[in-house]
Design an enzyme around this catalytic site. Structure first.
Site, PDB file in Angstrom:
ATOM      1  CG  HIS A 184      -2.109  -0.868   1.125  1.00  0.00           C
ATOM      2  ND1 HIS A 184      -3.274  -0.636   1.801  1.00  0.00           N
ATOM      3  CD2 HIS A 184      -2.315  -1.989   0.403  1.00  0.00           C
ATOM      4  CE1 HIS A 184      -4.161  -1.570   1.503  1.00  0.00           C
ATOM      5  NE2 HIS A 184      -3.603  -2.410   0.653  1.00  0.00           N
ATOM      6  CE1 TYR A 229      -5.188   4.063   9.018  1.00  0.00           C
ATOM      7  CE2 TYR A 229      -5.721   3.948  11.346  1.00  0.00           C
ATOM      8  CZ  TYR A 229      -4.977   3.519  10.263  1.00  0.00           C
ATOM      9  OH  TYR A 229      -4.020   2.553  10.433  1.00  0.00           O
ATOM     10  N   PRO A 284      -3.955   0.962  18.822  1.00  0.00           N
ATOM     11  CG  PRO A 284      -5.768  -0.415  18.400  1.00  0.00           C
ATOM     12  CD  PRO A 284      -5.079   0.310  19.497  1.00  0.00           C
ATOM     13  CE  LYS A 320       3.930   3.653  13.381  1.00  0.00           C
ATOM     14  NZ  LYS A 320       4.552   3.244  12.128  1.00  0.00           N
ATOM     15  CE1 TYR A 334      -0.226   3.026   7.607  1.00  0.00           C
ATOM     16  CE2 TYR A 334      -1.306   4.032   9.494  1.00  0.00           C
ATOM     17  CZ  TYR A 334      -1.253   3.049   8.521  1.00  0.00           C
ATOM     18  OH  TYR A 334      -2.246   2.082   8.458  1.00  0.00           O
TER      19      TYR A 334
HETATM   20  P1  FAS Z   1       1.744 -11.407  21.969  1.00  0.00           P
HETATM   21  O1  FAS Z   1       0.787 -11.021  23.053  1.00  0.00           O
HETATM   22  O2  FAS Z   1       1.271 -11.501  20.567  1.00  0.00           O
HETATM   23  O3  FAS Z   1       2.398 -12.836  22.311  1.00  0.00           O
HETATM   24  C1  FAS Z   1       2.769 -13.150  23.638  1.00  0.00           C
HETATM   25  C2  FAS Z   1       2.736 -14.668  23.768  1.00  0.00           C
HETATM   26  O4  FAS Z   1       3.178 -15.017  25.085  1.00  0.00           O
HETATM   27  C3  FAS Z   1       1.324 -15.237  23.617  1.00  0.00           C
HETATM   28  O5  FAS Z   1       1.325 -16.314  22.708  1.00  0.00           O
HETATM   29  C4  FAS Z   1       0.956 -15.692  25.025  1.00  0.00           C
HETATM   30  O6  FAS Z   1       0.130 -16.838  25.010  1.00  0.00           O
HETATM   31  C5  FAS Z   1       2.310 -16.000  25.619  1.00  0.00           C
HETATM   32  N1  FAS Z   1       2.347 -15.902  27.077  1.00  0.00           N
HETATM   33  C6  FAS Z   1       1.710 -15.009  27.871  1.00  0.00           C
HETATM   34  N2  FAS Z   1       2.010 -15.247  29.165  1.00  0.00           N
HETATM   35  C7  FAS Z   1       2.861 -16.317  29.189  1.00  0.00           C
HETATM   36  C8  FAS Z   1       3.522 -17.041  30.216  1.00  0.00           C
HETATM   37  N3  FAS Z   1       3.354 -16.711  31.503  1.00  0.00           N
HETATM   38  N4  FAS Z   1       4.321 -18.075  29.864  1.00  0.00           N
HETATM   39  C9  FAS Z   1       4.493 -18.413  28.557  1.00  0.00           C
HETATM   40  N5  FAS Z   1       3.894 -17.770  27.525  1.00  0.00           N
HETATM   41  C10 FAS Z   1       3.083 -16.738  27.850  1.00  0.00           C
HETATM   42  N6  FAS Z   1      -1.309  -4.173  16.798  1.00  0.00           N
HETATM   43  C11 FAS Z   1      -1.398  -3.513  15.620  1.00  0.00           C
HETATM   44  O7  FAS Z   1      -0.380  -3.045  15.110  1.00  0.00           O
HETATM   45  N7  FAS Z   1      -2.605  -3.380  14.997  1.00  0.00           N
HETATM   46  C12 FAS Z   1      -3.755  -3.916  15.522  1.00  0.00           C
HETATM   47  O8  FAS Z   1      -4.834  -3.791  14.966  1.00  0.00           O
HETATM   48  C13 FAS Z   1      -3.701  -4.619  16.728  1.00  0.00           C
HETATM   49  N8  FAS Z   1      -4.833  -5.187  17.267  1.00  0.00           N
HETATM   50  C14 FAS Z   1      -4.742  -5.856  18.456  1.00  0.00           C
HETATM   51  C15 FAS Z   1      -5.878  -6.454  19.037  1.00  0.00           C
HETATM   52  C16 FAS Z   1      -5.793  -7.131  20.268  1.00  0.00           C
HETATM   53  C17 FAS Z   1      -7.012  -7.779  20.870  1.00  0.00           C
HETATM   54  C18 FAS Z   1      -4.547  -7.204  20.939  1.00  0.00           C
HETATM   55  C19 FAS Z   1      -4.420  -7.903  22.282  1.00  0.00           C
HETATM   56  C20 FAS Z   1      -3.409  -6.630  20.373  1.00  0.00           C
HETATM   57  C21 FAS Z   1      -3.500  -5.953  19.123  1.00  0.00           C
HETATM   58  N9  FAS Z   1      -2.377  -5.375  18.514  1.00  0.00           N
HETATM   59  C22 FAS Z   1      -2.443  -4.715  17.343  1.00  0.00           C
HETATM   60  C23 FAS Z   1      -1.100  -5.472  19.122  1.00  0.00           C
HETATM   61  C24 FAS Z   1      -0.559  -6.855  18.811  1.00  0.00           C
HETATM   62  O9  FAS Z   1      -0.529  -7.053  17.420  1.00  0.00           O
HETATM   63  C25 FAS Z   1       0.797  -6.940  19.468  1.00  0.00           C
HETATM   64  O10 FAS Z   1       1.566  -5.768  19.235  1.00  0.00           O
HETATM   65  C26 FAS Z   1       1.585  -8.156  19.051  1.00  0.00           C
HETATM   66  O11 FAS Z   1       0.794  -9.289  19.252  1.00  0.00           O
HETATM   67  C27 FAS Z   1       2.859  -8.178  19.889  1.00  0.00           C
HETATM   68  O12 FAS Z   1       3.426  -9.410  19.764  1.00  0.00           O
HETATM   69  P2  FAS Z   1       4.129 -10.103  21.046  1.00  0.00           P
HETATM   70  O13 FAS Z   1       4.978  -9.097  21.718  1.00  0.00           O
HETATM   71  O14 FAS Z   1       4.710 -11.360  20.517  1.00  0.00           O
HETATM   72  O15 FAS Z   1       2.960 -10.393  22.077  1.00  0.00           O
HETATM   73  C1  PHB Z   2      -6.103  -4.028  10.971  1.00  0.00           C
HETATM   74  O1  PHB Z   2      -6.219  -4.254   9.747  1.00  0.00           O
HETATM   75  O2  PHB Z   2      -6.389  -4.870  11.846  1.00  0.00           O
HETATM   76  C2  PHB Z   2      -5.592  -2.684  11.416  1.00  0.00           C
HETATM   77  C3  PHB Z   2      -5.042  -1.823  10.472  1.00  0.00           C
HETATM   78  C4  PHB Z   2      -4.562  -0.581  10.886  1.00  0.00           C
HETATM   79  C5  PHB Z   2      -4.632  -0.225  12.223  1.00  0.00           C
HETATM   80  C6  PHB Z   2      -5.170  -1.103  13.166  1.00  0.00           C
HETATM   81  C7  PHB Z   2      -5.659  -2.334  12.754  1.00  0.00           C
HETATM   82  O3  PHB Z   2      -4.164   0.991  12.611  1.00  0.00           O
END
Ligand code: FAS
Ligand code: PHB
Length: 387
Positions: A72, A199, A291, A295, A382
């Protein structure tokens, strides 16, 4: 079991760190609380900065991303029933890749399996010990307690993990901010309303039109923080989204049954330091961003790219390398917090927001539309923050 790097968490941060360290000949063990199926069932981020694309390619997991992802070169911002495009290529000669986090995680698992990685799932009661000396990680599985002895422990266990708590509370500084609203997200097997993300600021609240591919759309609407996803019917979601998107996009909206519906809270959080003795933190274990700036995943990948460089130097005999990690990582983290919080403040309706404050948001968006410098600032942040 003995290894050089014990990694807590098999999310994108943990799997990518294991992949990059193994490429450098450093042994790893990944210890994950949940099952592989559960980790792969999560629907989260969708946008990769170009730096993240290059890191994933370097890690040997770029093939499917390059084949199935979408490059994009711009994004639309909307307000007052109007939208305008931020042209990344014209502003800073960069782009982003739309490729879901679920697929990134699946690609990382495949590469780790091919590399013969040791990934332990369903590990319960994970605990870290002696992180200032020779770290040990204990966990329970199949009725037995297991122990991994390592030179370094990497906490990649997300916001609710245990690693961060291992740093003595008196030595930890935590910065936290909860935004007074959340995002209700829907995934639908429908064609996206546009070929790039939109957005939208609206007096009723924020809306985002995103996608995973030409047949899979990802939409969000701002909702009150305490919202339960199932309290919204699909019909109510589509009606609200249609009311908030700029008119031309709303006219093109094709609705369908939601195949996933969830609420994500909007918060900002940073824990300092990101290294304590032989414990290092990466990704959501150390920081959370709203989000709105896309980032979260990108900061996690940025941490891991830096950490892999630092740990490779450390295991190569550079005893000063580890001491540089926190400051270098936090510079990007705070830049991500700044941009994501700024976009959140600009695009969302705050409780009790006055008509004046709504018009100020619209005036700021109007300024971005008509100022090349302002558009470039948004484009640079961005698509890649500091680089
Ligand atoms: P993660 O949370 O992905 O992974 C951590 C891992 O550690 C998990 O698999 C968990 O099961 C494990 N864990 C936890 N506790 C543990 C323990 N005690 N022992 C062993 N393992 C354990 N980011 C965006 O950029 N755009 C978005 O739209 C967006 N939407 C999101 C929506 C939700 C609901 C959430 C929660 C996050 C969102 N994020 C978004 C942010 C997300 O993408 C994170 O930045 C990304 O998953 C970060 O990756 P990790 O640091 O690996 O953490
Ligand atoms: C998504 O596609 O899930 C998404 C994209 C951009 C954002 C947040 C979420 O800033």
């Amino acid at each position: 079991m003995r290894t050089q790097a014990a990694i807590i968490g098999a999310g994108p941060a943990g799997l990518l760190l294991s992949q990059l360290l193994m490429q450098s000949g450093i042994s790893t063990v990944v210890i994950e609380r949940r099952s592989r199926a559960h980790v792969l069932s999560r629907i989260r981020a969708g946008v990769l900065e170009w730096g993240s694309v290059e890191t994933l390619r370097r890690a040997g997991v770029g093939a499917r991303m390059d084949a199935e992802g979408a490059v994009h070169e711009g994004v639309a911002l909307g307000h007052s029933n109007h939208q305008f495009r931020i042209d990344f290529r014209a502003a800073c000669d960069r782009a982003v890749m739309v490729y879901g986090q679920t697929k990134v995680t699946k690609d990382l698992y495949a590469a780790q399996d091919a590399a013969g990685a040791v990934i332990i799932h369903d590990a319960q009661d994970v605990a870290l010990h002696d992180v200032e000396g020779t770290p040990r990680v204990t966990y329970a599985k199949e009725g037995r307690t297991h122990e991994v002895v390592a030179d370094i422990v990497a906490g990649c266990d997300g916001f609710h993990g245990v690693a961060r708590q291992t740093i003595p509370e008196a030595k930890r500084t935590e910065y936290a901010h909860a935004f007074p609203f959340a995002w209700l997200g829907v995934l639908s097997e429908t064609p996206p309303v546009a070929h790039e993300l939109i957005y939208a600021n609206h007096p009723r609240g924020f809306a985002l039109a995103s996608m995973r591919n030409a047949k899979l759309s990802r939409y969000y609407v701002q909702v009150p923080a305490e919202t339960e996803a199932q309290s919204w019917s699909d019909a109510a979601f589509w009606d609200e989204l249609r009311r908030r998107l700029p008119h031309d996009a709303a006219e093109r909206l094709i609705t369908g049954p939601s195949i996933e519906k969830s609420v994500a809270q909007l918060r900002a959080f940073v824990a300092e330091p990101m290294r304590w003795g032989n414990l290092v933190l990466a990704g959501d274990a150390a920081h959370i961003v709203p989000p709105t700036g896309a980032k979260g995943l990108n900061l996690a990948i940025g941490d891991v790219a830096l950490l892999a460089e630092v740990l490779t130097a450390h295991f190569g005999g550079d005893r000063a390398a580890l001491g540089t990690y926190t400051a270098r990582a936090l510079e990007r983290v705070w830049a991500g917090i700044r941009f994501s919080s700024g976009m959140t403040n600009l695009l969302h309706r705050f409780p009790g927001q006055s008509a004046f404050e709504q018009r100020m948001q619209e005036a700021e968006l109007h300024h971005i539309e008509h100022s090349a410098a302002a558009r470039e600032a948004v484009a640079r942040n961005y698509t890649g923050l500091l680089d």
